[in-house]
Design an enzyme around this catalytic site. Structure first.
Site, PDB file in Angstrom:
ATOM      1  N   LYS A   1      73.271  40.653  97.216  1.00  0.00           N
ATOM      2  CA  LYS A   1      74.714  40.906  97.277  1.00  0.00           C
ATOM      3  C   LYS A   1      74.931  42.289  97.868  1.00  0.00           C
ATOM      4  O   LYS A   1      74.226  43.239  97.502  1.00  0.00           O
ATOM      5  CB  LYS A   1      75.296  40.818  95.860  1.00  0.00           C
TER       6      LYS A   1
ATOM      7  N   SER B   1      83.080  37.556  92.300  1.00  0.00           N
ATOM      8  CA  SER B   1      82.937  38.225  93.580  1.00  0.00           C
ATOM      9  C   SER B   1      81.643  37.888  94.324  1.00  0.00           C
ATOM     10  O   SER B   1      81.559  38.120  95.535  1.00  0.00           O
ATOM     11  CB  SER B   1      83.015  39.739  93.379  1.00  0.00           C
TER      12      SER B   1
ATOM     13  N   SER C   1      81.438  37.595  87.701  1.00  0.00           N
ATOM     14  CA  SER C   1      81.159  37.474  89.136  1.00  0.00           C
ATOM     15  C   SER C   1      79.854  36.775  89.519  1.00  0.00           C
ATOM     16  O   SER C   1      79.665  36.467  90.689  1.00  0.00           O
ATOM     17  CB  SER C   1      81.179  38.851  89.783  1.00  0.00           C
TER      18      SER C   1
END
Ligand code: GLN
Length: 487
Positions: free
Chosen positions: A80, A155, A179
């Site tokens: 990420k 996210s 997330s």
């Protein structure tokens, strides 16, 4: 090996270690998939073709020389883009950090590289991890492989979409209020938020420091456990890192839940509707069929979780993001004529709407005169939430609830961002209490959208939560079903 991507990460590693396939073949297979599908999916912010192939060649050489190979040897993974890889750009999905090159690697990244994992690229996210749909990224909007009109969640939407379409074998995400788990649920894969402090936050760009945790997303629970064995260890560079060495998780997997007690907060979940509700009821029956006993638990106080979270997380974010000032970090606007204007205009042009809103909200709740009314009160309720979990775990081993009260929604369908905050009502509680929690796919609804069961455990029971997730996964191995169009 054209179906390599349907195999588990563990199987791929074993094929490589046993000499059945080369690392270059593995990487080439996945790069081909990435270049075929990513233009539509928009999961990757950056693809490391050359570096990945170079690392693969080195690993092939290492194997030829009969040197010991690491636990994640030959596995193509994604990171990420709020987590540092030394020498690479970390954008955090923000224009502000478009050119920010990380001076060091996150501990989690370093540990995986030491175990011979191969990093294929950086994955899209909501700007500074603030959001639940990946639409707050300044660069691209990631699509859900199950339905490309829908959000992959957020996210960690890039991570979830890339795993769901099998563009990589494993990915990292970060979870502050859901997330990892919510996008995993929307994309029909598994995701795990470890106990707070189990995985080092060193090298993770901070959002809400008392909540943030790095964790794995993968197609199968065992793959997630493999990553946890690698990254779940003490790190002296993170003061909140737990003083614990790594756990052996994979050796004790079983499908037996006999003697285990699962708490279900029926009252809290009374508003569940439609197929999420029936799927949850079915999931509980499946747990019972594995030998678990279900009991009702009182977790009503969890109703305040969203309010508490949006006070505490924004307060922490407003402090953490103060460093992005156009002077030490971030793009400096040429428009500024004075020192003060550097701050003002850089922040104004660098941050997106959602980030600005949260900084303002966080600054407000911390301002003198409001601190007691909001921040201190929220801290107290956070404590009560942790206590309610603690009491529930006096008579149970796990708590079960859906990961999300809804399934993936259409992109652009939330004109009011406050409404989107409700997405996280069932994931935020474990974050506030610092507890380990896994999301495992439980079913596909009539609109072809995945749904998931969330299993939460007591602090430090990460291995037990993963094992329960594995047992549940065996009752409906949805990892065998790939989203259409990504076979
Ligand atoms: N969706 C939540 C938020 O917008 C959680 C984000 C996260 O866990 N990073 O804050």
């Amino acid at each position: 090996m054209n179906q390599l991507h349907t195999k588990s990460a563990l199987a791929i590693r074993n094929l490589f270690v046993q000499g059945e396939i080369s690392a270059v073949e593995i990487v080439s297979h996945y790069l081909e998939r990435i270049h075929k599908y990513n233009p539509d999916l928009q999961a990757f912010l950056k693809i490391y073709d050359d570096q990945a192939l170079k690392k693969a060649a080195l690993l092939d050489e290492k194997r030829a020389q009969k040197k010991p190979l690491g636990q994640m040897a030959g596995l193509p993974i994604g990171i990420k883009d709020n987590t540092h890889i030394q020498g690479e750009i970390t954008t955090c999905g923000s224009k502000f950090l478009e050119h920010y090159r990380a001076p060091f690697s996150a501990t989690a990244v370093r540990l995986m590289l030491e175990e011979d994992a191969i990093i294929m690229g950086k994955l899209n996210l909501d700007e500074f991890s603030m959001g639940a749909s990946s639409e707050n990224s300044a660069y691209m909007t990631t699509k859900n492989p199950w339905n490309t009109e829908c959000t992959p969640g957020g996210s960690s939407g890039g991570s979830a979409a890339a795993i769901s379409a099998r563009l990589i074998a494993l990915a990292t995400g970060s979870d502050t209020g859901g997330s990892i788990r919510q996008p995993a649920s929307f994309c029909g894969i598994s995701g795990f938020k470890p106990t707070y402090g189990r995985v080092s936050r060193y090298g993770l760009v901070a959002f809400g420091s008392s909540l943030d945790q790095i964790g794995p997303l993968g197609a199968r629970v065992k793959d997630i456990a493999l990553m946890m064995e690698t990254i779940g260890r003490n790190c002296p560079k993170d003061p909140t890192s737990l003083k614990k060495s790594s756990e052996e998780i994979l050796t004790s997997f079983s499908t037996d839940m006999k003697g285990k007690v699962i708490g279900v907060p029926h009252k809290l979940l009374e508003d569940l509707k439609g197929e999420v509700k029936t799927d949850f009821q079915d999931s509980l029956k499946r747990m019972e069929s594995l030998g678990a006993t279900l009991v009702d638990v009182d977790l009503d106080i969890l109703r305040y979780s969203i309010a508490v979270y949006y006070i505490l997380a924004t307060a922490e974010a407003s402090t953490n993001l103060a460093r992005f000032d156009g002077i030490r970090h971030g793009i400096r606007t040429p428009q500024a004529a004075s020192f003060e204007e550097v701050y003002k205009y850089s922040r104004d042009s660098g941050f997106g709407q959602e980030v600005k809103k949260r900084i303002l909200l966080g600054t407000f709740v911390l301002s003198s005169g409001h601190r007691d009314e909001f921040y201190r009160k929220a801290q107290k309720i956070r404590y009560l939430i942790a206590e309610a979990f603690h009491n529930a775990f006096n008579k149970t081993d796990f708590i079960a609830m859906p990961t999300c009260p809804v399934t993936a929604f259409a992109l652009g369908s939330f004109p009011d961002p406050f409404e989107m905050y409700l997405q996280d009502s069932l994931t935020i509680p474990a974050s506030l209490a610092g507890l380990p929690a896994i999301s495992v796919p439980s079913g596909i609804d009539s609109k072809n959208k995945p749904m998931s069961l969330q299993i939460i455990g007591p602090k430090l029971q990460d291995a037990a939560v993963l094992q329960a997730g594995y047992a549940f996964e065996q009752t409906a191995p949805l990892y065998k079903t790939l989203p259409k169009g990504f076979l």
